[in-house]
Design a protein around this motif. Structure first.
Motif, PDB file in Angstrom:
ATOM      1  N   GLN A 166       0.822  -1.208   0.000  1.00  0.00           N
ATOM      2  CA  GLN A 166       0.000   0.000   0.000  1.00  0.00           C
ATOM      3  C   GLN A 166       0.862   1.266   0.000  1.00  0.00           C
ATOM      4  O   GLN A 166       0.515   2.267  -0.644  1.00  0.00           O
ATOM      5  CB  GLN A 166      -0.926  -0.001   1.224  1.00  0.00           C
TER       6      GLN A 166
ATOM      7  N   HIS B 170       0.712   4.203  -2.851  1.00  0.00           N
ATOM      8  CA  HIS B 170       0.502   5.624  -2.552  1.00  0.00           C
ATOM      9  C   HIS B 170       1.669   6.464  -3.057  1.00  0.00           C
ATOM     10  O   HIS B 170       1.474   7.634  -3.413  1.00  0.00           O
ATOM     11  CB  HIS B 170       0.312   5.817  -1.045  1.00  0.00           C
TER      12      HIS B 170
ATOM     13  N   TYR C 152      -0.307   9.410  -5.459  1.00  0.00           N
ATOM     14  CA  TYR C 152      -1.001   9.585  -4.186  1.00  0.00           C
ATOM     15  C   TYR C 152      -2.471   9.934  -4.404  1.00  0.00           C
ATOM     16  O   TYR C 152      -3.353   9.405  -3.712  1.00  0.00           O
ATOM     17  CB  TYR C 152      -0.319  10.680  -3.378  1.00  0.00           C
TER      18      TYR C 152
ATOM     19  N   ALA D  53      -4.457   6.837  -5.604  1.00  0.00           N
ATOM     20  CA  ALA D  53      -4.605   5.873  -4.508  1.00  0.00           C
ATOM     21  C   ALA D  53      -5.618   6.357  -3.475  1.00  0.00           C
ATOM     22  O   ALA D  53      -6.418   5.569  -2.955  1.00  0.00           O
ATOM     23  CB  ALA D  53      -3.259   5.624  -3.837  1.00  0.00           C
ATOM     24  N   LEU D  54      -5.609   7.669  -3.192  1.00  0.00           N
ATOM     25  CA  LEU D  54      -6.561   8.208  -2.221  1.00  0.00           C
ATOM     26  C   LEU D  54      -7.986   8.097  -2.738  1.00  0.00           C
ATOM     27  O   LEU D  54      -8.916   7.735  -1.990  1.00  0.00           O
ATOM     28  CB  LEU D  54      -6.208   9.668  -1.928  1.00  0.00           C
TER      29      LEU D  54
END
Length: 351
Positions: free
Chosen positions: A199, A203, A207, A210-211
């Motif tokens: 993970q 990220h 980022y 992924a968020l």
């Protein structure tokens, strides 16, 4: 554990190598941009071009090159004799580091020619998730020993059902014990660490993406949980709380409920209400009643249901006098008081 070799003459193997190498370089985000790494395989030579960041130093690039060389040397590559590493500056022109090294060559195995299947889509094994599990299940179902064992178990279950149940219980207990042992010996901490590092790499790559993915997964899980809670704790539907137009009360009205089975009983007695006409009461109770006093000669009792009939003027006051009518059936008696063809009072008696 069987080692999967990467034959770089195949496109799938090259894509797999790219994923592995980018995942390895993701841990060095402070000096390089792993997502821009370029791969090229030509004449048994694998070339990797890595783009460095502006703040990267020569010492950092040297450490990364040594780690990458050691990492690639351990990979089971097929058809590769030489690997060349090249680090470029952000301008994509200046070469900051360049190095080449030889690896143990393993010749690729020629693929066995198979006849082409016409009219069918050929899917290679391992190209979709769960292919290994499907292959194991298919092998287990097509093995003759499986059907022989099933036949023996079926014969034993027919001859001795109680013994079959006992054997089933013993088998389940053994499998339950094996499951507990597996849970106790599974490296949960190592697995958790691997997932955590995965993970983190995800990220680091992007980022924002992924968020957004994490928020979408959290939203879907929350929606499923809330829907399940609402489905389990849903209150029963109450017709009294629904709007008037959402359910039909025609057949539950007093008109249909009370005249469905005419007769002198307590159910029909409860249907009688003040203001009913004499004919409506007789249709509910199932026939003409018996007056407790003799009807007046001016207007018979049966004429209550005919409001159009006009009695003489001098008998109007006499017509409005109350009249008690009785209905009996078995040991149940209903008394109804009428005034002007309208029910004003009722009573019942059980003897």
């Amino acid at each position: 554990m069987k080692t999967v070799k990467l034959n770089l003459q195949e496109e799938a193997a090259r894509q797999k190598l790219r994923q592995i190498a980018v995942g390895f370089l993701t841990d060095r985000l402070e000096a390089i941009a792993p997502e821009r790494t370029r791969f090229q395989f030509d004449r048994q030579t694998l070339s990797l071009t890595v783009y460095a960041l502006e703040e990267a130093t020569a010492a950092q690039l040297e450490v990364i090159a040594e780690a990458l060389q050691e990492f690639l040397s351990r990979l089971p590559l097929v058809g590769v004799r030489q690997i060349e590493l090249e680090f470029l500056a952000p301008d994509e022109v200046t070469v900051l580091w360049q190095q080449g090294f030889a690896v143990t060559y393993e010749a690729p195995v020629a693929a066995i020619a198979r006849p082409e299947r016409r009219g069918q889509t050929v899917r290679r094994r391992g190209t979709y998730p769960g292919s290994a599990l499907v292959a194991r299940a298919r092998h287990w179902l097509t093995t003759p020993e499986t059907w022989q064992q099933a036949g023996r178990l079926g014969t034993r279950a027919v001859r001795d059902p109680k013994g079959a149940l006992v054997q089933t219980g013993v088998f389940l207990q053994a499998k339950f014990g094996e499951t507990l042992d597996w849970i106790d010996t599974f490296p949960w901490a190592e697995r958790y660490h691997q997932l955590w590092e995965s993970q983190r790499r995800r990220h680091r790559r992007n980022y924002v993406k992924a968020l957004i993915e994490d928020l979408a997964v959290f939203f879907v899980v929350a929606l499923v949980v809330l829907s399940g809670i609402n489905a389990i704790s849903m209150a029963p539907i109450s017709l009294s709380r629904l709007p008037a137009g959402n359910h039909d009360t025609t057949l539950s009205s007093q008109r249909y409920r009370c005249a469905f089975l005419p007769g002198v009983n307590k159910t029909n007695y409860l249907c009688l209400s003040q203001g009913m006409g004499y004919r409506q009461v007789t249709s509910i109770l199932g026939g003409e009643g018996k007056p407790m006093v003799a009807p007046t000669p001016v207007r018979p009792l049966a004429d209550f249901a005919n409001p159009k009939a006009q009695p003489p003027r001098e008998t109007t006051n006499i017509q409005k006098q109350p009249v008690v009518v009785s209905w009996s059936q078995g040991n149940f008696t209903v008394n109804a008081t009428f005034a002007g063809d309208r029910l004003i009072r009722k009573a019942y008696r059980e003897s």
